[in-house]
Scaffold this motif. Structure first.
Motif, mmCIF file in Angstrom:
data_model
loop_
_atom_site.group_PDB
_atom_site.id
_atom_site.type_symbol
_atom_site.label_atom_id
_atom_site.label_comp_id
_atom_site.label_asym_id
_atom_site.label_seq_id
_atom_site.Cartn_x
_atom_site.Cartn_y
_atom_site.Cartn_z
ATOM 1 N N PRO A 99 42.138 34.342 36.078
ATOM 2 C CA PRO A 99 42.875 35.303 35.244
ATOM 3 C C PRO A 99 44.292 34.834 34.918
ATOM 4 C CG PRO A 99 41.657 36.456 36.951
ATOM 5 C CD PRO A 99 41.551 34.992 37.269
ATOM 6 N N LYS A 142 35.810 41.427 43.001
ATOM 7 C CA LYS A 142 35.799 42.866 43.237
ATOM 8 C C LYS A 142 34.512 43.306 43.927
ATOM 9 C CE LYS A 142 36.175 47.296 40.801
ATOM 10 N NZ LYS A 142 36.325 47.948 39.463
ATOM 11 N N ALA A 152 38.782 34.742 28.570
ATOM 12 C CA ALA A 152 38.311 36.088 28.892
ATOM 13 C C ALA A 152 37.034 36.039 29.723
ATOM 14 C CB ALA A 152 38.076 36.883 27.606
ATOM 15 N N ALA A 153 36.131 35.123 29.385
ATOM 16 C CA ALA A 153 34.877 35.000 30.141
ATOM 17 C C ALA A 153 35.154 34.573 31.580
ATOM 18 C CB ALA A 153 33.953 33.999 29.450
ATOM 19 N N TRP A 154 36.013 33.582 31.758
ATOM 20 C CA TRP A 154 36.319 33.110 33.108
ATOM 21 C C TRP A 154 37.027 34.184 33.926
ATOM 22 C CZ3 TRP A 154 38.781 28.008 30.917
ATOM 23 C CH2 TRP A 154 37.747 27.211 30.386
ATOM 24 N N ALA A 155 38.013 34.831 33.306
ATOM 25 C CA ALA A 155 38.734 35.883 34.023
ATOM 26 C C ALA A 155 37.799 37.039 34.381
ATOM 27 C CB ALA A 155 39.897 36.388 33.166
ATOM 28 N N GLY A 156 36.928 37.412 33.442
ATOM 29 C CA GLY A 156 35.994 38.508 33.699
ATOM 30 C C GLY A 156 35.041 38.194 34.837
ATOM 31 N N LEU A 157 34.475 36.982 34.828
ATOM 32 C CA LEU A 157 33.563 36.600 35.908
ATOM 33 C C LEU A 157 34.282 36.566 37.248
ATOM 34 C CD1 LEU A 157 31.520 33.727 34.204
ATOM 35 C CD2 LEU A 157 30.676 35.988 34.838
ATOM 36 N N SER A 158 35.466 35.988 37.268
ATOM 37 C CA SER A 158 36.225 35.886 38.509
ATOM 38 C C SER A 158 36.551 37.265 39.068
ATOM 39 C CB SER A 158 37.521 35.102 38.262
ATOM 40 O OG SER A 158 38.370 35.157 39.388
ATOM 41 N N ILE A 159 37.089 38.127 38.224
ATOM 42 C CA ILE A 159 37.484 39.461 38.676
ATOM 43 C C ILE A 159 36.272 40.252 39.160
ATOM 44 C CG2 ILE A 159 38.391 41.688 37.897
ATOM 45 C CD1 ILE A 159 40.254 40.075 36.020
ATOM 46 N N TRP A 160 35.169 40.186 38.415
ATOM 47 C CA TRP A 160 34.009 40.981 38.791
ATOM 48 C C TRP A 160 33.402 40.517 40.108
ATOM 49 C CZ3 TRP A 160 28.786 40.481 39.779
ATOM 50 C CH2 TRP A 160 28.062 41.675 39.813
ATOM 51 N N SER A 218 23.369 38.846 38.938
ATOM 52 C CA SER A 218 24.271 38.455 37.851
ATOM 53 C C SER A 218 24.560 36.965 37.816
ATOM 54 C CB SER A 218 25.598 39.219 37.990
ATOM 55 O OG SER A 218 25.388 40.604 37.987
#
Length: 401
Positions: free
Chosen positions: A97, A160, A149-157, A180
């Motif tokens: 992110p 979490k 956005a894809a990398w940040a989204g995968l990392s955060i999800w 997933s």
């Protein structure tokens, strides 16, 4: 299993608060120093800083991407040995992110880096006119937003969801991550490949390699495993994870690092061999530039430092189980990963020889400082291993030596 459960219950679950504060403070100090030095370098020599910063940014981003790949592949294969290692790779993938912010200087300085096809001369180049539908500033920035956005989204999800598993004995968070991981791997492969084309290969838009995305991936995997080995060794030295990540787990990480060292060499040689055999001027010019002047020494250093030496060192079982030897090999591979990216990027600026500058250090310290700060914060606020992972006892089991 009962004895393993008791041992796990007695193990240290989080970093000591004083140690955590010290790590975060040092990371923040390095980040501030790196940002200030980067700002000064950008003022002194904008163009060189643009190339140097791209090298430093790509170095920290590929380490984080290699860590994300490790997390995904462990869930995809339902690996039992890597519970603790997966948590440490989550820390590193947490840098992704921040990469969205770290990319901003590249977006601002893009015309200095990609001037061949972003500048007015592109209109007078027949080949670039044919590539204009893809290589144009608007589409370049759109794609960059998609990748980041894809990398940040995968990392955060994934981070979490992994934390949710820490707080619950319900196995649904782990089941979600496993389900997933397969589509996430596809997204990862496509975005990493196209980002390597956009941010690295397009610096020289007349040159191309169909294996380039795999080459960048091999460096990402090797460097992230090197960082993982250093984190594991540091935690063992501090007396942590005694019952979760033993010497066998260190040995496993060493074996993976050894394997990806060979994989990097295989991909690098495959790329070279195909270009040499085809003998097409548009392709061979890439290696010719890197065999001129002092770039020849850098090319040889890359051969020996990124493959020959670590291959010979990590070949033995003893080396993989020795914190000193494995740690030294890991540091070498992290340094050589930077050299590899420097070798890919900087000849486009210094055509006839490598010219090291303090600006190159400034371009590295900014992303490195921010990355170190993020990892230290991740380590400070999360357990040292996934507390309720269904295979945690399997990861803790001591294998026969």
């Amino acid at each position: 299993m009962k004895s393993h459960g008791k041992a796990l219950a007695e193990d240290t679950k989080v970093l000591d608060k004083a140690v955590a504060r010290r790590l975060v403070s040092r990371g923040m100090t390095l980040a501030i120093a790196g940002v200030v030095l980067s700002a000064v370098a950008a003022i002194v020599d904008r163009k060189r800083f643009a190339f140097s910063y791209l090298t430093g940014f790509t170095w920290i981003a590929t380490i984080a991407l290699g860590a994300l790949f490790f997390v995904l592949i462990q869930h995809l294969t339902r690996a039992r040995w890597s519970a603790a290692a997966r948590r440490h790779m989550e820390w590193m993938s947490g840098v992704l992110p921040a990469c969205a912010v770290l990319f901003l200087p590249i977006a601002v300085l893009a015309h200095d880096i990609y001037h061949h096809w972003m500048g007015p001369e592109a209109a007078h180049d027949a080949l670039l006119r044919q590539k204009a539908a893809y290589l144009n500033p608007t589409f370049f920035y759109i794609r960059a937003v998609v990748y980041l956005a894809a990398w940040a989204g995968l990392s955060i999800w994934f981070i979490k969801t992994s934390r949710a598993q820490d707080e619950s004995a319900d196995m649904r968070p782990t089941a979600k991550m496993r389900a997933s991981s397969a589509p996430a791997i596809i997204v990862f492969a496509l975005t990493l490949s196209f980002a390597s084309f956009d941010w690295l290969m397009s610096i020289d838009p007349h040159w191309y390699s169909t294996i380039f995305g795999v080459y960048v991936f091999s460096g990402a995997a090797t460097s992230s495993l090197s960082a993982l080995a250093l984190i594991t060794i540091a935690l063992h030295k501090a007396g942590l994870l005694r019952n979760v990540s033993n010497i066998e787990r260190q040995h496993d990480i060493g074996k993976l690092l050894f394997g990806f060292t060979i994989f990097w060499a295989y991909i690098a040689f495959s790329q070279y061999l195909l270009i040499w055999y085809a003998n097409i001027p548009e392709e061979t010019i890439f290696f010719r530039h890197r065999w001129e002047g002092s770039w020849k020494a850098v090319s040889l250093a890359l051969l020996f430092g990124h493959f020959v030496v670590p291959f010979l060192v990590l070949l033995s079982r003893h080396a993989k189980r020795s914190p000193v030897v494995l740690g030294a090999a890991s540091v070498l591979l992290l340094v050589m990963h930077y050299v590899d990216l420097y070798w890919l990027i900087m000849p486009n600026l210094d055509h006839h020889g490598a010219h090291l500058s303090w600006i190159d250090l400034a371009g590295l310290l900014g992303p490195l400082g921010v990355g170190a700060w993020v990892v230290s914060m991740q380590a400070a606020k999360s357990p040292l291993y996934p507390l309720n992972d269904p295979h945690l006892a399997d990861a803790a089991r001591i294998d026969n030596p």
